[in-house]
Design a protein around this motif. Structure first.
Motif, PDB file in Angstrom:
ATOM      1  N   GLU A 145       0.891  -0.950  -0.188  1.00  0.00           N
ATOM      2  CA  GLU A 145       0.096   0.266  -0.007  1.00  0.00           C
ATOM      3  C   GLU A 145       0.572   1.312  -0.129  1.00  0.00           C
ATOM      4  OE1 GLU A 145      -2.507  -0.412   3.207  1.00  0.00           O
ATOM      5  OE2 GLU A 145      -3.448  -1.985   3.112  1.00  0.00           O
ATOM      6  N   PHE A 146       1.938   1.012   0.449  1.00  0.00           N
ATOM      7  CA  PHE A 146       2.779   2.317   0.644  1.00  0.00           C
ATOM      8  C   PHE A 146       3.681   2.683  -0.160  1.00  0.00           C
ATOM      9  CE2 PHE A 146       2.592   0.690   5.272  1.00  0.00           C
ATOM     10  CZ  PHE A 146       1.438   2.071   5.301  1.00  0.00           C
ATOM     11  N   THR A 147       3.560   1.500  -0.653  1.00  0.00           N
ATOM     12  CA  THR A 147       4.690   1.512  -2.369  1.00  0.00           C
ATOM     13  C   THR A 147       4.035   1.698  -4.079  1.00  0.00           C
ATOM     14  OG1 THR A 147       5.355  -0.685  -2.312  1.00  0.00           O
ATOM     15  CG2 THR A 147       6.901   0.871  -1.032  1.00  0.00           C
ATOM     16  N   SER A 148       4.597   1.523  -5.155  1.00  0.00           N
ATOM     17  CA  SER A 148       3.918   1.678  -6.138  1.00  0.00           C
ATOM     18  C   SER A 148       5.112   1.400  -7.132  1.00  0.00           C
ATOM     19  CB  SER A 148       3.055   2.842  -6.745  1.00  0.00           C
ATOM     20  OG  SER A 148       3.823   3.759  -6.631  1.00  0.00           O
ATOM     21  N   LEU A 149       5.095   1.220  -8.196  1.00  0.00           N
ATOM     22  CA  LEU A 149       5.984   0.387  -8.894  1.00  0.00           C
ATOM     23  C   LEU A 149       5.547   0.841 -10.809  1.00  0.00           C
ATOM     24  CD1 LEU A 149       8.272  -1.392 -10.025  1.00  0.00           C
ATOM     25  CD2 LEU A 149       6.888  -3.479  -9.700  1.00  0.00           C
ATOM     26  N   PHE A 150       5.956   1.133 -11.263  1.00  0.00           N
ATOM     27  CA  PHE A 150       6.209   1.253 -12.438  1.00  0.00           C
ATOM     28  C   PHE A 150       7.337   0.550 -13.954  1.00  0.00           C
ATOM     29  CE2 PHE A 150       3.131   4.403 -10.429  1.00  0.00           C
ATOM     30  CZ  PHE A 150       2.200   4.479 -11.350  1.00  0.00           C
ATOM     31  N   VAL A 151       7.240   0.603 -14.717  1.00  0.00           N
ATOM     32  CA  VAL A 151       7.970   0.181 -15.604  1.00  0.00           C
ATOM     33  C   VAL A 151       8.068   0.868 -17.029  1.00  0.00           C
ATOM     34  CG1 VAL A 151       7.607  -1.907 -14.733  1.00  0.00           C
ATOM     35  CG2 VAL A 151       6.032  -1.826 -16.595  1.00  0.00           C
ATOM     36  N   GLN A 152       9.831   0.915 -17.584  1.00  0.00           N
ATOM     37  CA  GLN A 152       9.327   1.400 -18.282  1.00  0.00           C
ATOM     38  C   GLN A 152       9.541   0.858 -19.578  1.00  0.00           C
ATOM     39  OE1 GLN A 152      12.667   4.589 -17.942  1.00  0.00           O
ATOM     40  NE2 GLN A 152      12.338   5.701 -19.891  1.00  0.00           N
ATOM     41  N   ILE A 153       8.231   1.275 -20.843  1.00  0.00           N
ATOM     42  CA  ILE A 153       9.276   0.304 -21.692  1.00  0.00           C
ATOM     43  C   ILE A 153       9.908   1.168 -22.814  1.00  0.00           C
ATOM     44  CG2 ILE A 153       7.723  -0.135 -24.104  1.00  0.00           C
ATOM     45  CD1 ILE A 153       5.326  -2.069 -22.436  1.00  0.00           C
ATOM     46  N   GLU A 154      10.864   0.541 -23.695  1.00  0.00           N
ATOM     47  CA  GLU A 154      11.624   1.179 -24.618  1.00  0.00           C
ATOM     48  C   GLU A 154      12.034   0.793 -25.737  1.00  0.00           C
ATOM     49  OE1 GLU A 154      14.556   3.734 -22.091  1.00  0.00           O
ATOM     50  OE2 GLU A 154      13.964   1.937 -19.862  1.00  0.00           O
ATOM     51  N   SER A 155      12.002  -0.154 -25.165  1.00  0.00           N
ATOM     52  CA  SER A 155      12.120  -1.037 -27.422  1.00  0.00           C
ATOM     53  C   SER A 155      11.910  -2.000 -27.804  1.00  0.00           C
ATOM     54  CB  SER A 155      13.249  -1.997 -25.923  1.00  0.00           C
ATOM     55  OG  SER A 155      12.485  -3.096 -25.880  1.00  0.00           O
ATOM     56  N   THR A 156      11.404  -2.636 -29.076  1.00  0.00           N
ATOM     57  CA  THR A 156      10.742  -2.967 -29.866  1.00  0.00           C
ATOM     58  C   THR A 156      10.143  -3.840 -29.470  1.00  0.00           C
ATOM     59  OG1 THR A 156      12.324  -4.027 -31.411  1.00  0.00           O
ATOM     60  CG2 THR A 156      11.721  -1.490 -31.716  1.00  0.00           C
ATOM     61  N   ALA A 157      11.363  -4.956 -28.479  1.00  0.00           N
ATOM     62  CA  ALA A 157      10.898  -5.623 -27.434  1.00  0.00           C
ATOM     63  C   ALA A 157       9.173  -6.025 -26.861  1.00  0.00           C
ATOM     64  CB  ALA A 157      12.084  -6.811 -26.801  1.00  0.00           C
ATOM     65  N   GLY A 158      10.107  -4.597 -25.913  1.00  0.00           N
ATOM     66  CA  GLY A 158       9.017  -3.605 -25.315  1.00  0.00           C
ATOM     67  C   GLY A 158       7.339  -3.563 -25.148  1.00  0.00           C
ATOM     68  N   GLY A 173       1.523   0.605 -13.804  1.00  0.00           N
ATOM     69  CA  GLY A 173       1.631   1.901 -14.833  1.00  0.00           C
ATOM     70  C   GLY A 173       2.815   1.697 -15.291  1.00  0.00           C
ATOM     71  N   VAL A 174       2.740   2.176 -16.913  1.00  0.00           N
ATOM     72  CA  VAL A 174       3.750   2.298 -17.856  1.00  0.00           C
ATOM     73  C   VAL A 174       4.226   3.074 -18.191  1.00  0.00           C
ATOM     74  CG1 VAL A 174       4.419   0.929 -20.087  1.00  0.00           C
ATOM     75  CG2 VAL A 174       3.266  -0.729 -18.953  1.00  0.00           C
ATOM     76  N   PHE A 175       5.402   3.318 -17.984  1.00  0.00           N
ATOM     77  CA  PHE A 175       6.808   4.657 -18.511  1.00  0.00           C
ATOM     78  C   PHE A 175       6.744   4.224 -20.411  1.00  0.00           C
ATOM     79  CE2 PHE A 175       9.167   8.129 -18.351  1.00  0.00           C
ATOM     80  CZ  PHE A 175       8.606   9.307 -18.813  1.00  0.00           C
ATOM     81  N   VAL A 176       6.560   4.732 -20.623  1.00  0.00           N
ATOM     82  CA  VAL A 176       7.080   4.930 -22.204  1.00  0.00           C
ATOM     83  C   VAL A 176       8.285   5.644 -22.670  1.00  0.00           C
ATOM     84  CG1 VAL A 176       6.764   4.029 -24.909  1.00  0.00           C
ATOM     85  CG2 VAL A 176       4.953   4.109 -23.392  1.00  0.00           C
ATOM     86  N   GLY A 177       9.400   5.878 -22.714  1.00  0.00           N
ATOM     87  CA  GLY A 177      10.584   5.931 -23.590  1.00  0.00           C
ATOM     88  C   GLY A 177      11.165   6.432 -24.521  1.00  0.00           C
ATOM     89  N   PRO A 178      10.755   7.047 -25.059  1.00  0.00           N
ATOM     90  CA  PRO A 178      10.541   7.522 -27.040  1.00  0.00           C
ATOM     91  C   PRO A 178      12.259   7.579 -27.176  1.00  0.00           C
ATOM     92  CG  PRO A 178       9.295   9.005 -26.213  1.00  0.00           C
ATOM     93  CD  PRO A 178       9.475   8.184 -24.753  1.00  0.00           C
ATOM     94  N   SER A 179      13.639   7.815 -26.572  1.00  0.00           N
ATOM     95  CA  SER A 179      15.057   8.028 -26.050  1.00  0.00           C
ATOM     96  C   SER A 179      15.246   6.486 -26.833  1.00  0.00           C
ATOM     97  CB  SER A 179      15.646   9.181 -25.960  1.00  0.00           C
ATOM     98  OG  SER A 179      15.255  10.227 -25.853  1.00  0.00           O
ATOM     99  N   ASP A 180      15.229   5.788 -26.008  1.00  0.00           N
ATOM    100  CA  ASP A 180      15.830   3.874 -26.045  1.00  0.00           C
ATOM    101  C   ASP A 180      15.100   3.393 -27.923  1.00  0.00           C
ATOM    102  OD1 ASP A 180      18.623   4.188 -24.623  1.00  0.00           O
ATOM    103  OD2 ASP A 180      17.250   4.239 -23.145  1.00  0.00           O
TER     104      ASP A 180
END
Length: 259
Positions: A145-158, A173-180
């Motif tokens: 309850e005290f923590t949250s986890l987000f993952v970053q998708i930044e590849s064609t595989a992701g 939730g998901v965060f998208v990284g356009p640079s990588d």
């Protein structure tokens, strides 16, 4: 009295009637972090992947930011369980894990941030700021309850596995990284290329179809607005070091040096 922790980024997103706009803190400077924290933005991302910030620095930044009504997230250097444990223990309530390319990787980082028997996070609440040295009542049983986890998708595989990644229980939730992502598509440095934009928007659709919020990095104002219009729930629109670089360059253009 038992101490209360701040609401998580997951909770902030759920209660917000509008997308949360934020910026990066990569300088490692508590002074800069405090200036950014008082800006009126919705969130800050403290980076440890592409910055000089170590554990002591991150802890100092979080203490500084805590005085302001803004939610900090910390990007881990990787999904390594030890790195995640250390960030959680020093008081990072919201963690972003970079370079998550598959549902299996997402499941592994979920286990890394959860205590046994659901995960493998080491138990050190009496020794760490996370539980305020055991002053947060029932921290161990309520840690999720005290923590949250987000993952970053930044590849064609992701991108290809985005729906499965978002569907993993424990991924908030998901965060998208356009640079990588652009680099993985052979379009290094071309974050606003139409093919990269299409891949980002396709990821949005896949993540939102799983009922999870999706965010993105977009320093270009027009691109940021496009992603907001497409349903982004949280967007990073700048960085402390970038603003300083651009601002100082603007001063130099207005006041050029003598020959």
């Amino acid at each position: 009295m038992p101490l209360r922790l701040a609401p998580t980024f997951r909770a902030r997103l759920a209660e917000s009637a509008r997308p949360l706009i934020g910026m990066w803190v990569t300088s490692g400077s508590p002074v800069v972090a405090e200036i950014c924290a008082g800006s009126g933005l919705g969130w800050l991302l403290v980076d440890t992947e592409h910055s000089p910030a170590g554990l002591e620095t991150v802890e100092s930044l979080l203490r500084t930011i805590a005085a302001y009504p803004i939610t900090p997230m910390v990007r881990a250097p990787s999904g390594d369980p030890v790195a995640l444990k250390q960030l959680l223990d020093l008081g990072a309530q919201n963690v972003l894990v970079p370079m998550v390319d598959s549902a299996e990787q997402a499941e592994a980082v979920v286990r890394a941030v959860r205590y046994p028997p659901r995960g493998v996070r080491g138990v050190g609440s009496a020794l760490s700021r996370s539980a305020r040295w055991n002053r947060v009542e029932d921290y161990l049983t309520k840690a999720d309850e005290f923590t949250s986890l987000f993952v970053q998708i930044e590849s064609t595989a992701g991108v290809a596995d985005a729906a499965k990644i978002a569907a993993v229980d424990g991924v908030d939730g998901v965060f998208v990284g356009p640079s990588d992502l652009a680099a993985s598509m052979g379009l290094l440095g071309q974050q606003t290329h139409p093919d990269v934009t299409a891949a980002v928007l396709g990821t949005f659709e896949a993540v939102r179809a799983q009922g999870k919020p999706v965010g993105v990095n977009a320093f270009d104002p027009a691109q940021a607005q496009r992603y907001l219009d497409a349903g982004a729930s949280f967007v990073l629109v700048g960085a402390d070091v970038t603003l300083l670089a651009q601002g100082s360059e603007a001063l130099a253009r207005r006041h050029p040096r003598n020959p």
